[in-house]
Design an enzyme around this catalytic site. Structure first.
Site, PDB file in Angstrom:
ATOM      1  N   ARG A 145       0.862  -1.182   0.000  1.00  0.00           N
ATOM      2  CA  ARG A 145       0.000   0.000   0.000  1.00  0.00           C
ATOM      3  C   ARG A 145       0.896   1.229   0.000  1.00  0.00           C
ATOM      4  O   ARG A 145       1.670   1.443   0.927  1.00  0.00           O
ATOM      5  CB  ARG A 145      -0.913  -0.019   1.234  1.00  0.00           C
ATOM      6  CG  ARG A 145      -1.799   1.189   1.320  1.00  0.00           C
ATOM      7  CD  ARG A 145      -2.776   1.246   2.491  1.00  0.00           C
ATOM      8  NE  ARG A 145      -3.317   2.583   2.479  1.00  0.00           N
ATOM      9  CZ  ARG A 145      -3.235   3.468   3.475  1.00  0.00           C
ATOM     10  NH1 ARG A 145      -2.720   3.133   4.629  1.00  0.00           N
ATOM     11  NH2 ARG A 145      -3.693   4.681   3.325  1.00  0.00           N
ATOM     12  N   HIS A 199      -2.692  11.042   0.360  1.00  0.00           N
ATOM     13  CA  HIS A 199      -2.199  10.837   1.730  1.00  0.00           C
ATOM     14  C   HIS A 199      -1.544  12.138   2.196  1.00  0.00           C
ATOM     15  O   HIS A 199      -0.334  12.209   2.389  1.00  0.00           O
ATOM     16  CB  HIS A 199      -1.225   9.649   1.770  1.00  0.00           C
ATOM     17  CG  HIS A 199      -0.936   9.102   3.144  1.00  0.00           C
ATOM     18  ND1 HIS A 199      -1.054   7.762   3.475  1.00  0.00           N
ATOM     19  CD2 HIS A 199      -0.512   9.702   4.269  1.00  0.00           C
ATOM     20  CE1 HIS A 199      -0.708   7.571   4.743  1.00  0.00           C
ATOM     21  NE2 HIS A 199      -0.373   8.733   5.250  1.00  0.00           N
ATOM     22  N   GLU A 243      -6.915   8.683   6.127  1.00  0.00           N
ATOM     23  CA  GLU A 243      -7.167   9.396   7.392  1.00  0.00           C
ATOM     24  C   GLU A 243      -7.676  10.811   7.174  1.00  0.00           C
ATOM     25  O   GLU A 243      -7.037  11.795   7.559  1.00  0.00           O
ATOM     26  CB  GLU A 243      -5.913   9.408   8.265  1.00  0.00           C
ATOM     27  CG  GLU A 243      -5.452   8.014   8.626  1.00  0.00           C
ATOM     28  CD  GLU A 243      -4.445   7.969   9.769  1.00  0.00           C
ATOM     29  OE1 GLU A 243      -4.046   9.037  10.263  1.00  0.00           O
ATOM     30  OE2 GLU A 243      -4.085   6.851  10.173  1.00  0.00           O
ATOM     31  N   ASN A 267      -7.489   2.448   9.765  1.00  0.00           N
ATOM     32  CA  ASN A 267      -6.129   2.641  10.268  1.00  0.00           C
ATOM     33  C   ASN A 267      -6.256   2.705  11.783  1.00  0.00           C
ATOM     34  O   ASN A 267      -6.959   3.582  12.301  1.00  0.00           O
ATOM     35  CB  ASN A 267      -5.537   3.967   9.782  1.00  0.00           C
ATOM     36  CG  ASN A 267      -5.132   3.925   8.327  1.00  0.00           C
ATOM     37  OD1 ASN A 267      -5.339   2.926   7.628  1.00  0.00           O
ATOM     38  ND2 ASN A 267      -4.556   5.014   7.854  1.00  0.00           N
ATOM     39  N   TYR A 300      -4.251   2.231  15.673  1.00  0.00           N
ATOM     40  CA  TYR A 300      -2.986   2.109  16.402  1.00  0.00           C
ATOM     41  C   TYR A 300      -3.151   1.951  17.898  1.00  0.00           C
ATOM     42  O   TYR A 300      -2.353   1.303  18.552  1.00  0.00           O
ATOM     43  CB  TYR A 300      -2.112   3.354  16.168  1.00  0.00           C
ATOM     44  CG  TYR A 300      -1.567   3.473  14.768  1.00  0.00           C
ATOM     45  CD1 TYR A 300      -2.314   4.027  13.730  1.00  0.00           C
ATOM     46  CD2 TYR A 300      -0.284   3.023  14.475  1.00  0.00           C
ATOM     47  CE1 TYR A 300      -1.795   4.143  12.449  1.00  0.00           C
ATOM     48  CE2 TYR A 300       0.244   3.139  13.200  1.00  0.00           C
ATOM     49  CZ  TYR A 300      -0.517   3.691  12.190  1.00  0.00           C
ATOM     50  OH  TYR A 300       0.007   3.790  10.923  1.00  0.00           O
ATOM     51  N   GLU A 334      -3.761   0.173   8.178  1.00  0.00           N
ATOM     52  CA  GLU A 334      -2.528   0.543   8.883  1.00  0.00           C
ATOM     53  C   GLU A 334      -2.605   0.066  10.321  1.00  0.00           C
ATOM     54  O   GLU A 334      -3.658   0.175  10.961  1.00  0.00           O
ATOM     55  CB  GLU A 334      -2.314   2.071   8.924  1.00  0.00           C
ATOM     56  CG  GLU A 334      -1.686   2.662   7.702  1.00  0.00           C
ATOM     57  CD  GLU A 334      -1.503   4.173   7.809  1.00  0.00           C
ATOM     58  OE1 GLU A 334      -1.216   4.682   8.906  1.00  0.00           O
ATOM     59  OE2 GLU A 334      -1.672   4.828   6.769  1.00  0.00           O
TER      60      GLU A 334
HETATM   61  C1  GBH Z   1      -0.974   7.362  10.453  1.00  0.00           C
HETATM   62  O1  GBH Z   1      -1.489   8.296  11.351  1.00  0.00           O
HETATM   63  C2  GBH Z   1      -0.648   7.950   9.114  1.00  0.00           C
HETATM   64  O2  GBH Z   1      -1.515   7.488   8.110  1.00  0.00           O
HETATM   65  C3  GBH Z   1       0.778   7.732   8.710  1.00  0.00           C
HETATM   66  O3  GBH Z   1       1.106   8.584   7.668  1.00  0.00           O
HETATM   67  C4  GBH Z   1       1.661   7.912   9.917  1.00  0.00           C
HETATM   68  O4  GBH Z   1       3.021   7.871   9.595  1.00  0.00           O
HETATM   69  C5  GBH Z   1       1.357   6.792  10.864  1.00  0.00           C
HETATM   70  O5  GBH Z   1      -0.001   6.646  11.090  1.00  0.00           O
HETATM   71  C6  GBH Z   1       2.062   6.899  12.201  1.00  0.00           C
HETATM   72  O6  GBH Z   1       1.686   8.053  12.879  1.00  0.00           O
HETATM   73  O7  GBH Z   1       0.408  14.966  17.595  1.00  0.00           O
HETATM   74  O8  GBH Z   1      -0.957  14.478  19.533  1.00  0.00           O
HETATM   75  O9  GBH Z   1      -1.868  15.789  17.729  1.00  0.00           O
HETATM   76  C7  GBH Z   1      -1.848   7.726  12.600  1.00  0.00           C
HETATM   77  C8  GBH Z   1      -2.819   8.524  13.378  1.00  0.00           C
HETATM   78  C9  GBH Z   1      -3.363  10.653  14.167  1.00  0.00           C
HETATM   79  C10 GBH Z   1      -1.247   9.766  14.702  1.00  0.00           C
HETATM   80  C11 GBH Z   1      -2.867  12.025  14.547  1.00  0.00           C
HETATM   81  C12 GBH Z   1      -0.747  11.127  15.104  1.00  0.00           C
HETATM   82  C13 GBH Z   1      -1.395  13.246  15.962  1.00  0.00           C
HETATM   83  C14 GBH Z   1      -1.527  13.265  17.425  1.00  0.00           C
HETATM   84  N1  GBH Z   1      -2.289   9.833  13.696  1.00  0.00           N
HETATM   85  N2  GBH Z   1      -1.863  11.921  15.557  1.00  0.00           N
HETATM   86  S1  GBH Z   1      -0.950  14.762  18.113  1.00  0.00           S
END
Ligand code: GBH
Length: 494
Positions: A99, A145, A190, A330, A332, A399
């Site tokens: 992807r 993206h 996202e 996605n 985490y 993701e």
């Molecule tokens: C994804 O975001 C993205 O799709 C990818 O590009 C990125 O590299 C990867 O995951 C890892 O981060 O700084 O406290 O405001 C994941 C979800 C949501 C994580 C926004 C970071 C910012 C939090 N993201 N978040 S803050």
């Protein structure tokens, strides 16, 4: 398999002896494993061969304090030049698909509908796709993206409804050029981050702080642009190309802080404000009713003549409804959600429109990212919620992954993948959730947006101090290769 990978495979077997709660059952044959990256995070070559400037180029160059250490994506992993080597790594892993995302301003430098197309940009992606296909790896392409052409931002970016036309032009160009080989498309990665972070909190490019206002306009345009691209595919390309198009939203899992109806409702509301803000529209044509009711009511209290949440017409609702061929997530991490007293009704923000308290359990393992705690069971709960909420669809995990600060013996990353994948498998086998794909984030250590190169998500280390940007497999690469080959998460499966 490369020698490097063999060495780390042996190392990881020797070093990795942690007890695990992971299931010893195997993934079904139809289940596919993949891995992901995104254009601005890996490509570099920011101004080569006719590429136009995008909002991340612009932000990094004009406001270097925005990103930690003044990092930028000018060179990144240099995947623009090293794509063949990247495909070699994908082959070593044995993934079924890769992807990756397209850089809009590499393909259409100005971004504008009707403006010139950059043949060198088209050729780059054609070459990458061909290399994947030649190696038996399926391309799964994200159209957007986060790297919006800067010219479009100068026209106002996503809050300007004209963006629908510009995106439609771009989508048609990419379906036309790549659709013979690409069968899996994601329109927006996202979108919550594009709108909420980009135009609400201002923590992502273009960095506007217009919470509860411009971010709602952004989403309104983005959803229409998604629906437009879906219909273009449906009408002009699907008959020959026979592919699948979806949107790729994200959310963390919100676990109710208690059994109380108020906390349960708070958790559901948080899910609806994060995932449902985008996907309820895609699935059912409109924003979740809890968003409409709350924002309409609060806008009225605040003296607005019309709601801060824009309205779709009946015609638009019919047009948007059902514009997906799969459900993507996605995912985490997790937080607890708790009901909260209504705050000052005069505050104009997304957070106060939502009005939910969130907190974490301090015993949850911390990653290198402040927002990311390791909570494997949260993914299983989230997959169940998606299945129930959207009528038991086919679900792709698009993701999932974890950050550290570096090093090749990344046993915490192995632990993360093992436990999260175990929860995916339990969702499939024990809960009957139809998950058919899992995508690890990420192939390479790369440009982690406002965190620059300080947070590492890769299964392959990239030496950013070396102009050659050499890649070295981490222990997690051999673990993942092993999982893919054996379809099993532990030493022995039943
Ligand atoms: C994804 O975001 C993205 O799709 C990818 O590009 C990125 O590299 C990867 O995951 C890892 O981060 O700084 O406290 O405001 C994941 C979800 C949501 C994580 C926004 C970071 C910012 C939090 N993201 N978040 S803050």
């Amino acid at each position: 398999m490369s020698n490097n990978l063999l060495v780390t495979l042996l190392l990881s077997v020797l070093l990795y002896r942690e007890a695990t709660a992971a299931t010893n059952r195997t993934f079904p044959d139809y289940f596919k494993f993949g891995i992901a990256t995104a254009s601005y995070q890996v490509e570099g070559a920011w101004n080569e061969d006719g590429k136009g400037e995008n909002i991340w180029d612009h932000l990094c160059h004009t406001n270097p304090t925005f990103v930690d250490n003044g990092d930028n994506g000018d060179i990144a992993c240099d995947s623009y030049h090293k794509y063949k080597e990247d495909v070699g790594l994908l082959k070593d892993l044995g993934v079924a698909y890769y992807r990756f995302s397209l850089s809009w301003s590499r393909i259409i430098p100005l971004g504008l509908a009707g403006s010139p197309i950059n043949q060198a940009g088209i050729d780059y992606y054609k070459n990458l796709i061909q290399e994947l296909v030649d190696n038996g790896i399926e391309p799964m392409v994200t159209i957007f993206h986060w790297d919006l052409p800067e010219t479009l931002q100068e026209f106002g970016g996503f809050p300007n409804p004209e963006l629908v036309e510009h995106f439609a032009y771009y989508a048609r160009v990419v379906f036309e050029n790549f659709g013979d080989s690409v069968k899996y498309w994601g329109t927006f990665n996202e979108p919550l981050q594009t709108c909420h972070q980009g135009y609400g909190t201002g923590t992502m490019a273009p960095g506007y702080k217009s919470s509860g206002l411009a971010e709602y306009k952004c989403t309104h345009t983005l959803i229409k642009a998604h629906a437009r691209a879906y219909h273009i595919y449906d009408e002009e390309f699907r008959p020959q190309q026979q592919g699948y198009v979806g949107m790729i939203p994200d959310t963390m899992w919100f676990e109710p802080a208690s059994d109380s109806p108020a906390d349960q409702e708070a958790a559901e509301r948080a899910l609806q404000f994060n995932y449902g803000w985008y996907f309820n529209a895609v699935a059912n044509g409109n924003y979740p009713s809890v968003m409409i009711e709350r924002i309409d009511e609060r806008s009225k209290q605040q003296g607005f003549e019309t709601s801060r949440l824009p309205k779709f017409t009946e015609e638009e609702i019919e047009y948007i409804k059902g514009t997906y061929d799969y459900v993507a997530i996605n995912a985490y991490t997790t937080a607890y959600a708790q009901a909260k007293e209504e705050t000052d009704p005069s505050v104009i923000s997304y957070e106060s429109d939502l009005n939910v308290d969130t907190f974490i359990d301090e015993t949850w393992e911390q990653s290198a990212s402040s927002w990311l705690r390791v909570v494997p069971w949260g993914l299983r709960h989230l997959l169940n919620w998606l299945s129930k909420t959207y009528n038991h669809p086919e679900i792709f995990v698009t993701e999932n992954g974890v950050s550290d600060t570096g090093g090749l013996d990344d046993d915490r990353r192995i632990y993360y993948y093992q436990e999260y994948l175990s929860n995916v498998l339990e969702a499939i086998l024990d809960d009957g959730v139809n998950v058919t794909r899992y995508t690890a984030w990420s192939l390479l250590d790369n440009f982690e947006w406002a965190r620059g190169y300080s947070e590492k998500f890769g299964m392959y280390n990239v030496n950013f101090a070396n102009p050659e940007r050499p890649r070295t497999p981490k222990a997690s690469a051999s673990y993942y290769a092993n999982v893919i080959a054996s379809r099993c998460l532990v030493d022995t499966c039943e």
